[in-house]
Structures are given as structure tokens and as C-alpha cells.
Scaffold this active site. Sequence first.
Site, PDB file in Angstrom:
ATOM      1  CG  ASP A 442      -2.218   0.640   1.086  1.00 21.89           C
ATOM      2  OD1 ASP A 442      -2.355   1.470   0.177  1.00 21.89           O
ATOM      3  OD2 ASP A 442      -3.139   0.352   1.889  1.00 21.89           O
ATOM      4  CG  ASP A 504      -9.559   2.153  -0.133  1.00 22.85           C
ATOM      5  OD1 ASP A 504      -9.140   1.035  -0.463  1.00 22.85           O
ATOM      6  OD2 ASP A 504      -8.940   2.920   0.611  1.00 22.85           O
TER       7      ASP A 504
END
Length: 677
Positions: A442, A504
Site C-alpha cells: 500500500d 477503496d
Amino acid sequence: MAHGSQWIVLHGRASSLVLEACPGEAPLWRYWGPRLPDAALPAVPLRDSRPTPTFTVQFDQPLSLLPGLGQGWFGEPALKAHRAGRDWTLQATHCLLEQDGQRAVVTLTDAVARIAVAVTLALDPHSDVLTISTVLTNTGDDLLDVQWLAAAVLPLPAHARRVRSFTGRHNIEFVAIEDTLTRSQWRRENRRGLTSHDCFPGAVVLADGWAYGAQLAWSGNHCQLIDWCDDGRWQWQLGEALMPGEVRLAPGESLQSPEVLATCAADANGVAQNFHAAIRARMDWPGSAMRPRPVHLNTWEGFYFDHDEAALKDLADAAARAGIERFVLDDGWFHRRNDDTTSLGDWWPDHAKYPGGLGPLAAHVIGLGMEFGLWVEPEMVNPVSELYRAHPDWALQVAGRPLITARNQLVLDMGRSDVRDYLFERLSGLLAELPIGYLKWDHNRDLTAAGERPSYRTQVLGTYDLLARLRAAFPAVEIEACAGGGGRIDAGIARFTHRFWTSDNIDAVSRVAIQRGFLQFMPPELMGSHVGAAPAHATGRIQKMSLRNHVALPGHFGVELDLRKLSDRDLARLGEGIARYKGLRRRLHTGQVWQGEGPDGLLWQAHGSAAELVLLVTRIEPQQQRHAPGLRLPMLDPARHYRIGDAVHHGAWLVQHGLDLPPLRAESGLVLELTAL
Ligand code: DGJ
């Protein structure tokens, strides 16, 4: 080289390019477009075909592979550089051409500015994708300050009309915007230090009857521009956006640009198909071939930071029962990480949550027949962390300026070898100790001032270096590129990774458009697409399990919710969705993709080949018409028959009239399999 070295000609399957080589200068762009017959070359050199207009510089300067500056080319130059204010004009004085089959290298030198520029062009006949990159070398004896180096300069025809690019933000990636090309320059620039949610480094240009696409294989700052030329054509430049002072080449030093992948085809679907083929050819899969994309369970939205080992084992049991094949433990597993304010950098298990480390959970997952994956965010550090306490100087900073946090975190200086060594040591320790088959990598913030001297590009190269080192040491491990969802989706990082976390936002309605944009540049097997909870965490909207399954189906399918909380009915539906994905994934992930809009708001996409297709039809808004007209499927072979369910249809009927569909309710989808007989 044809015609006594006068032309550089590269032919692809359906496209060709022609450059006119003139001694002592950069080759002139003559053509990039639909495939020409081998012999179809310009009858006369370009300058012989166009008299000098009145009041015009008497040395005609058409668009070249390396448009100059200050010597009669008045459009955007391919290079902006200087030596303390001198040597700022650019004009190649010598040109060396080398061509080996589908690859040409053009080496240009400017004896006055004392630079050399080598442009490499390779047209892959299989994908029809042209790969271009450029290297600038300082051949002088003092520093060369570089402000801009186009990785590629591409010609667009006079009939280019519109450019489709993609913007967005966290939770809403790949928002398509379409601009009309005018004489004003079109320009998209990204200074966020990573690829960004806001500005995908590529676009599609729609001309009359033909489409052009390009994307920059780079995970940092970037710029692309389209500029009108005096002869009615356009030039399209793509490259790395450099900050002032970022690249200062010492004598003998070089700047290597990222690669540009460029292609042209009959329409945007053709462009996407070519990109998919090229990206697939560049992938570095463990075992050198992609295996069927395993169904994921990701713990993030089900658990966030609230890790409880027993509950996670229960979750793993439920996942295995549902047919899930890979269990990915997301953020929250490491030293004192209980929310997003602390601990990035401290890459060892939290002993309060995992008294025996991660081994027992990983063994449990593997004992259930699933792979074990782990989330990391290596390039980051929280000011509240052991790492920051020990090495505050490892965070990117500028003396006298505040440390600007985002999501409470700072960015490590990836240009430093001690930082990379620390990260390699921590990550390789985890990979060696635990049976980890997968890392989710990430990067949850934009870069602000990247160091005392701007070092955005060093940051990208440092990350690539660390990824390459880990890949070499652990070649069986797959890696997912994530940056707060889709903030780092590009063909550069795709060289080291195997999946993108697309967004997301797992709301199935939002995902439809996000995924359609993604598929313009990247193949579906790299598109992480999950079934999330209802209500969706990002939007609060509630969608049926059938729609969530439907929207996740074409990508790399996963589940991101607490399975233990699902009703029996939803669990059964999800199981059906997983089984359907497993049955279709080969066809979904190895063929071509077509996307289109049908009548009355229907969206469709088809994966496979004209012989064997999976057709997904999606309706978001209610049907407005009482009866829907046929859904035309232009990719089918009109000379063949197709079986769909129990019925056999004539291909020509499906191409011309279309497939008659049952009415679809709002927020629902249909999946059909078409087999040519
Ligand atoms: C952002 C990612 O996009 C999410 O999927 C999740 O991994 C969080 N970061 C964890 O902090």
C-alpha cells in the site's frame, strides 16, 4: 530501412508508422495510423511537398521525433534544459539510425548544446503496441539542468477530435473526462509524487474513424500534453514531470525516461485490447505464467484494525467453506497498530493481538487449503513509531518547513540505501519466517516536498529497486499494488506486481464506472474487484448480493466483509457467485474485452473471443422503455451461429439486429455465455 535509409517504417498487425530520416536532424514524423501496405510510402520528401509560407522561417521545421527549441520549431519542445542559462537551444545536428526488425534506435546528437538523445521505438506486431523511450546524455563538460524530457513525441492526425482522460480522487477513481481538441494546448500534469487517483498517466484520442491511446509506464509525477501543429496535425508528448533542480546531469551522466506504450486501433475497445495484450506480455508471473486468479478474502472492511486472532481464524474457516482461496490479512497486524495514527515502519507482529506471532494464523489458513497474504505499507512511517524514534532523518523533509502529514504519516526517503536495506530486511524476514504467498503493498498518501532537493523520481526508482530485490529473493510471492485504492495503477509498477486494488470504494454501483475506466488501460485479471458489505462502507448505499457478485465477476474476484455476519441467504448467493467466477475466470481473464453502451442505459462488456464469449449486461437506472430494443454485439462473427442458453442465434442477426434481452430491474445484471457453433 526502406528507400536508401530515407524512411523508418514499422508495421504492426493493424497499424504502421513512418518517419522520414533526413541527414543531420531528427527524423520527421510522417505517419502513425492504420496499417499501410508495405510499399505505401510518401511519394516525395515532406519539405518538397510544402512551400514555405509567407513571413516564415526559411528552414521548414515539421514535427519531428525530437522537436527542438529556439531554432525554428515554435511548438512544444521535447527537451527543456540548460547549463546555468546557456546551451538552452536544442536542435539535433547529427542523426544515427539503427533498425533491427521491429525495433529502431535513433541517436541524435546536438554538437552545439553538447547532448545526445537516443530514442528507441519498438512496434510489437502481436499487440500492435509501440513502446518508446528516450535517453538524454550530457556530453558536455558542465552540469546540464533538465526541466523536461519527453519520453515520447507522437503524431496525431488532423482529424483527431477529442481526448478522453481520467481523473478522480480517493474512493472515485477513473472518472472519464472528454475534452475537445482545440488550438489551446491540452495538458494534464500530476505532481503528487505517485501515479495518483487524480490523473491517470495516459489517454485515448478519438479521431474520425480511428482511435489512439498512450500510457506512461511510470509511478511518479508525470505530464502529458497535446499541442496543435502548424500543419494541422497534433503532437502528443508524455513524460515524467520534473521539479526544478530535480535532474542535473553531470558530464557523462544520462537520464532514462520511462517507457510510453502507444497504440492505435479502430476504436477505444481496440486500443484497450492492444494495451491488455502488451501489459500481459510484460507481466512477470511467479512460475512465468499466470495461474487462475484465486478468490480473495481481504480482512480490511470486515475488521479494520480490530484484529482478534480467534475471530480471524473463524473468519478463515468461513472463507474456506465459501470456496475462498487466498486469505489476506490487511492493516492492523503489526506492532501497536490499533488505528491509523501509529506504527508504520514497525514491521513485526503485534504481540498483544498475536501472542505467538502470525505463524499460528498463517498455519491455520494454510491448513484450510488457502494461501496466506499480508498487507504492508513499506514506504511510510508514522511519527509515532519505533522506526521514527530511531531514524527521524529517514523521513522526506525540508529543513525549515513543517513536516506535513497525511493520514498521520510521513514518507520514507526511498533514495537512501539504508532505508531500502531496512525495509528489505524487515520484509524478507517476514517472508522467510512465515508462509506468505502474497503481499498487498500500500501507499496511502501523496508526497509533498520530497527532500531537500526534489527527489520524486529517486523515490519511484527506490521503490522499484526494493520491489525487484524482493521479487528476486522470493519469486513465488505475488504482490498487489495499492495506494489508498487506485492511486498507483500504471504499467511501470505492473512490472513488479500482479494485481491492482482498484478502489477503496466497493459500492457496486460506483464500481461499474471505475472498472470501465480501468479496463481502458489494464487487463481484467489485474483488476482487484471485491464483494463488499451492504451498506457499502464508502457510500452507505445498499445493494443486493446478486449485483455485488455481478460487478465483481469480471475482475480478480474477492470478498471484503465479515462472512460470519452474512445471512444464510446472502452466504448462499455469495457461494454461487464464487462458483460462477471459478467456472468463468479462464474466459474472463485470457481473451479480449469489449465494452459498450446498449440502448436505454444498458451497459455491457464481453470477454473472450468471437468464438467463445462471456457477456455481462448491467442496468443501473430503471428501464425507461416498455420494451428494450436488441443489444447489438458488433464483435461477433456474422457468418457463424451462436448458442446462448438453449437457443441458437445467427451471428449476423446478433450483429445487426441484436440480442433480445429480458427486462432488467434497476441495479441488476445478467451474465450470458455465447459459444460459436
Ligand atoms: C488503503 C487501502 O486501499 C485499503 O484497502 C486498506 O488496505 C487500507 N489502506 C489499510 O490501511
